[in-house]
Design an enzyme around this catalytic site. Structure first.
Site: not given
Ligand SMILES: Cc1cc2nc3c(=O)[nH]c(=O)nc-3n(C[C@H](O)[C@H](O)[C@H](O)COP(=O)(O)OP(=O)(O)OC[C@H]3O[C@@H](n4cnc5c(N)ncnc54)[C@H](O)[C@@H]3O)c2cc1C
Length: 552
Positions: A90, A276, A421, A423
């Site tokens: 995500h 927010e 947005e 914050r």
């Molecule tokens: C609708 C939406 C709302 C969001 N709102 C917020 C918010 O309010 N605040 C905020 O801070 N972020 C927000 N995000 C962003 C989100 O926090 C980041 O994109 C986060 O990295 C996604 O987590 P994921 O598990 O999907 O990771 P992925 O997208 O699968 O991975 C993201 C990164 O993390 C790395 N990663 C994953 N797992 C590990 C691991 N175990 N060790 C090392 N690296 C790893 C991946 O290699 C990649 O580099 C939002 C995203 C979306 C889509």
């Protein structure tokens, strides 16, 4: 599950604007050579949140234990393959997969098995990296614990959020002092110890690093280039929150020049510390949320018994979906109509779902975005400044945003059809972790800067593929970098979002990539690059983007 590529693609088309989970491919093909026995693996299609990064046929392994990740790392090193851990996929930036990645790459699905958690002490939780934030917050709530703020969706993995230095929204309100075990900085700043898969000179191994050990600082926000398997986080006593939504304060008041008085963002921060603002394009009144700590239920509040209390924003109302669909199919000039419809849906939805005034355990108020929400593209920055200058940042930013929006519209161009947005958080004060010798996360967007004590997080959202969006984003980025610099503010990028725009695409502005972003981290940049490289000298956990981007 059991989805073929054909059904995946037609499913995406039908879903239109919604995020589509990956499917398994019908033909799994031959396994990578010498793949470690006993570790599940298959070819999958990868798609990030906005569908702007999609890759067919990516080998994906599903480790069951941290030892499996070590075995995979040794295998990849021996065979000349690469590994990329992923959580819920995500995000937007090319940190997991990037254009130019060699097909000899295996994704690691951390979310299937690496999800255990337990209380390590009354104020510490031990959690594996694949656990979801919702599962973590639920577990903490059951143990009387919680966070001061966190990202809004629950379906983000702990590892994914730490990798990018995730945040919610909170600074101290007037008279508020930080509760023990909490931070106004990023989630990374709560780490007490971290267990990662690193090169030990001969082979890969699990290493647990205490926050007080100098080696931790680079790992705390590691952009995914070292695989984390488990962390211990400091946690606070859980609190009840109230969240009031307002749609009656004009943008001109919220973003007024500093010193104007009245209903400015600054005034709400003084009152409650947690806000927010969601401001739909071409509208006059934003949706303002103001959270406050409220031990007892206020008379007018509705109890929030579960998270995700804004169904109108998680399930796109039909008229909004219809106009968004028309925009995607080419009627970009409908952006003002979409803005007004979204504002109308918000106003009506808040009333219809009795969501204007909510109260309950912090988790139920801090998680409010589901994967069914509108799929958009965001830019993202953290502007560091003095608390006293937060209103100045907002006034300057929104004035420039409006100027650009109107200038483009005057030429018949509508690059932005989503919302702004906003914050506000504090910075990563390492003392919050309560570990002697703790350092801040080197690469967190809110790693401390001597002059500043607050960060304004700014995102502008638009539907993927909207014409002129990249040009608009490039102009706005150039403005932020120039205006929010010097001794009054500093612009850093929000790792998970999009940045480094040229008029053709994000992540392509070479000056941003090779100069501006590194400079925004000062000496941390080179130190983090060197230390992260030493933990994985063969670059097994890197991709084509991080290869060129991070310091060596
Ligand atoms: C609708 C939406 C709302 C969001 N709102 C917020 C918010 O309010 N605040 C905020 O801070 N972020 C927000 N995000 C962003 C989100 O926090 C980041 O994109 C986060 O990295 C996604 O987590 P994921 O598990 O999907 O990771 P992925 O997208 O699968 O991975 C993201 C990164 O993390 C790395 N990663 C994953 N797992 C590990 C691991 N175990 N060790 C090392 N690296 C790893 C991946 O290699 C990649 O580099 C939002 C995203 C979306 C889509």
């Amino acid at each position: 599950m059991g989805m073929t590529r054909r059904t995946l693609l037609s499913g995406s088309a039908a879903a239109g604007l919604l995020w589509t989970p990956i499917g398994r491919l019908a033909d799994p093909g031959a396994a990578p050579p010498g793949f470690p026995a006993g570790i599940a693996h298959e070819r999958r299609t990868y798609a990030n949140w906005s569908g702007e990064t999609v890759a067919d046929d990516v080998w994906t392994a599903v480790p069951q234990t941290p030892a499996d990740v070590v075995a995979l790392a040794d295998w990849a090193h021996g065979q000349g393959w690469r590994l990329r851990p992923h959580g819920f996929k995500h995000g937007w930036s090319p940190l997991t997969l990037a254009p130019g990645d060699d097909p000899k790459l295996v994704l690691l699905d951390m979310t299937a098995h690496l999800t255990a958690m337990s209380m390590a002490a009354p104020d510490q939780v031990r959690v594996q990296a694949g656990a979801s934030m919702e599962a973590l917050l639920t577990f903490l709530e059951q143990n009387g614990r919680g966070l001061a703020h966190c990202p809004a969706p629950g379906d983000l993995s702990v590892g994914g959020v730490l990798a990018i230095g995730g945040h919610g929204t909170a600074i101290p309100a007037d008279g508020e002092t930080r509760a023990p075990g909490t931070t106004y900085g990023s989630l990374s700043n709560l780490v007490v110890s971290i267990t990662a898969v690193v090169w030990d000179g001969q082979a890969f191994a699990l290493r647990t690093v205490s926050r007080g050990d100098g080696a931790a600082a680079a790992l705390l926000t590691d952009l995914g280039v070292i695989c984390l398997v488990e962390v211990v986080l400091r946690v606070g006593v859980n609190v009840n929150l109230r969240c009031l939504s307002r749609v009656d304060v004009p943008a001109t008041d919220l973003f007024a020049a500093p010193g104007a008085g009245g209903d400015t963002v600054d005034s709400f921060l003084h009152q409650a510390g947690r806000i927010e603002v969601i401001w739909f394009a071409f509208t006059t009144h934003p949706w303002l949320k103001v959270w406050s700590v409220a031990p007892e239920q206020p008379l007018t509040s509705r109890p929030a018994l579960t998270p995700y209390n804004y169904p109108f924003s998680d399930n796109i109302p039909r008229p909004v979906a219809r106009v968004a669909g028309a925009i995607i199919s080419g009627q970009y000039y409908l952006a003002p109509v979409l803005g007004r419809l979204q504002f109308g849906a918000t106003t009506a939805g808040l009333t219809a779902s009795l969501a204007t005034d909510l109260w309950g355990p912090s988790k139920n108020l801090m998680l409010y975005i589901k994967p069914t929400t509108l799929r958009v593209h965001p830019n993202g920055y953290a502007v560091l400044t003095r608390r006293a200058d937060v209103q100045w940042v907002l006034h300057e930013f929104t004035a420039e945003y409006q100027r650009l929006l109107q200038a483009y519209a005057a030429r018949g161009r509508f690059p932005v059809n989503g919302a702004v947005e906003i914050r506000v958080t504090g910075l990563d004060d390492p003392a919050d972790a309560e570990v002697p010798g703790a350092e801040p996360p080197l690469l967190s967007a809110v790693t401390p800067h001597a002059d500043f004590d607050a960060a304004v997080w700014l995102d502008v959202l638009t539907l993927p593929g909207t014409p002129y969006a990249n040009a608009f984003y490039a102009e706005l980025e150039a403005f932020c970098v120039a205006r929010f610099s010097g001794d009054r503010a500093l612009t850093r990028v929000e790792w998970s979002k999009a940045w480094a725009y040229t008029p053709s695409a994000p992540f392509t502005d070479q000056t941003m990539l090779s100069e501006t972003i590194p400079a925004s981290f000062g000496t941390n940049w080179d130190r983090a690059g060197t230390e992260l490289r030493a933990l994985d000298p063969h670059g097994v956990f890197r991709n084509a983007f991080t290869d060129g981007f991070l310091a060596e």
